[in-house]
Enzyme design. Structure first.
Site, short mmCIF file in Angstrom:
data_model
loop_
_atom_site.label_atom_id
_atom_site.label_comp_id
_atom_site.label_asym_id
_atom_site.label_seq_id
_atom_site.Cartn_x
_atom_site.Cartn_y
_atom_site.Cartn_z
N LYS A 72 14.24 74.00 -29.34
CA LYS A 72 13.40 73.73 -28.16
C LYS A 72 14.29 73.28 -27.00
O LYS A 72 14.07 73.69 -25.85
CB LYS A 72 12.35 72.65 -28.51
N GLN A 116 7.91 65.43 -32.59
CA GLN A 116 8.08 66.44 -33.63
C GLN A 116 7.41 66.00 -34.93
O GLN A 116 7.65 64.90 -35.42
CB GLN A 116 9.59 66.69 -33.84
N ASP A 139 1.89 69.64 -26.34
CA ASP A 139 1.50 70.30 -27.59
C ASP A 139 -0.01 70.55 -27.61
O ASP A 139 -0.51 71.25 -28.49
CB ASP A 139 1.88 69.42 -28.80
#
Ligand code: NAP
Length: 309
Positions: A72, A116, A139
């Protein structure tokens, strides 16, 4: 263009024409999307002097998570998006993590916050994800963003389902009126994907939505009968080679979200070699939905910077 394979069957030179599915190339599609994001990021910088910044928080040392975060970070750099990674020990308490999120929420230089997953068992994922400011929730897991998406007025779209929508759209595969079967009902893939497919309108156009959707899970009776009626079949189960050729209708479009490690190799939820001989289109693993997930995260980070401007 569909690829053809001719196989000689016997000495009389009878030939069987085997149609193999067209590959839906996630890598290529993601590169195209990332190039668009790079242009948009450059335009934002030019017009407003803003470089979006993504903060990724990695708790512990899960090897797969470390790779995902590194990927990422690299993708951000290539797209002209700044990134910062906070790597904190697996012994971090929930309160310490919540305090870190609070400070990132208040930090005007941070546009997007990503925690994460998975988190260590002693930390509640729900509490942590709910603590991220909805405008920085790249997200799209915050209940406010899930609610907006469900109501068809999304602020951010969840990255993996959005990646699935994008690959279908960019390969000109309409889902409107089609029966789409989603196997898996997780909060991050199956459920939001079903909600997106069933919308009336979308920025991708009406053909990209308006599907008739069936969601399957571990308590579904006679799963194969349902998958066999799918025009588009999405597998998000987390079990290697779970979808076999006998579960797929000829000509079906098969999207494999699964990422499973078998003997140090990444495989999807779909038994690729056999299913591709029946399907019209199929995503490979790796190189299918995975790269799109990262591309859509970059898109959300850019959107977040624009919203906070
Ligand atoms: P998850 O939370 O474990 O959900 C799995 C779903 O599969 C559940 O709804 C479960 O049903 C269902 N399931 C399990 N066994 C089944 C069976 N025998 N028959 C029918 N349904 C069954 O997983 P997830 O987070 O959605 O992830 C799914 C897969 O996608 C994993 O391999 C993950 O690594 C991968 N993934 C990939 C990306 C990407 O970027 N490509 C992103 C996220 C996830 P119940 O609800 O009844 O338990």
């Amino acid at each position: 263009m569909r690829s053809l394979r001719l196989a000689s069957l016997d000495k009389t030179h009878w030939k069987e024409l085997v149609l193999a599915a067209e590959l839906l190339d996630g890598k290529k599609t993601a590169l195209a999307i990332r190039a668009e994001i790079k242009d948009d990021a450059a335009a934002l910088k030019e017009s407003q002097g803003i470089t979006p910044l993504l903060l990724a928080i990695l708790v512990g040392e899960d090897p797969a998570s470390m790779v995902y975060v590194r990927n990422k970070e690299r993708a951000c750099t290539k797209a002209g998006i700044a990134s910062r990674v906070e790597r904190i020990p697996g012994t971090t308490t929930e309160d310490e993590l919540l305090a870190m999120i609070q400070s990132a929420n208040e930090d005007a230089s941070v546009n997007g916050i990503l925690v994460q997953l998975p988190l260590p068992d002693h930390i509640s994922e729900k509490r942590v994800l709910d603590a991220i400011h909805p405008l920085k929730d790249v997200d799209a897991f915050h209940p406010e963003n899930v609610g907006l998406m469900m109501q068809g007025r999304p602020r951010f779209l969840p990255c993996t389902p959005h990646g699935v929508m994008q690959i279908l759209h960019r390969y000109n595969i309409p889902v409107s009126g089609k029966h789409v079967v989603v196997v898996g009902r997780s909060e991050i893939v199956g459920k939001p994907l079903a909600a997106m497919l069933v919308q009336r309108e979308s920025s991708l156009g009406k053909d990209a939505v308006n599907a008739t959707v069936t969601i399957c899970h571990s308590r579904t009776n006679d799963l194969a009968a349902i998958t066999n009626s799918a025009d588009v079949l999405v597998a998000a189960v987390g079990r290697a080679n779970f979808i076999t050729a006998d579960m797929v209708k000829p000509g079906c479009v098969v999207v494999d979200v699964g990422i499973n490690r078998v003997d140090d190799k990444l495989v999807g939820d779909v038994e690729f070699d056999t299913v591709r001989e029946k399907a019209s289109h199929i995503t490979p693993v790796p190189g299918g939905v995975g790269p799109l997930t990262i591309a859509m995260l970059l898109r959300n980070t850019l959107t977040a910077a624009e919203l906070q401007r």
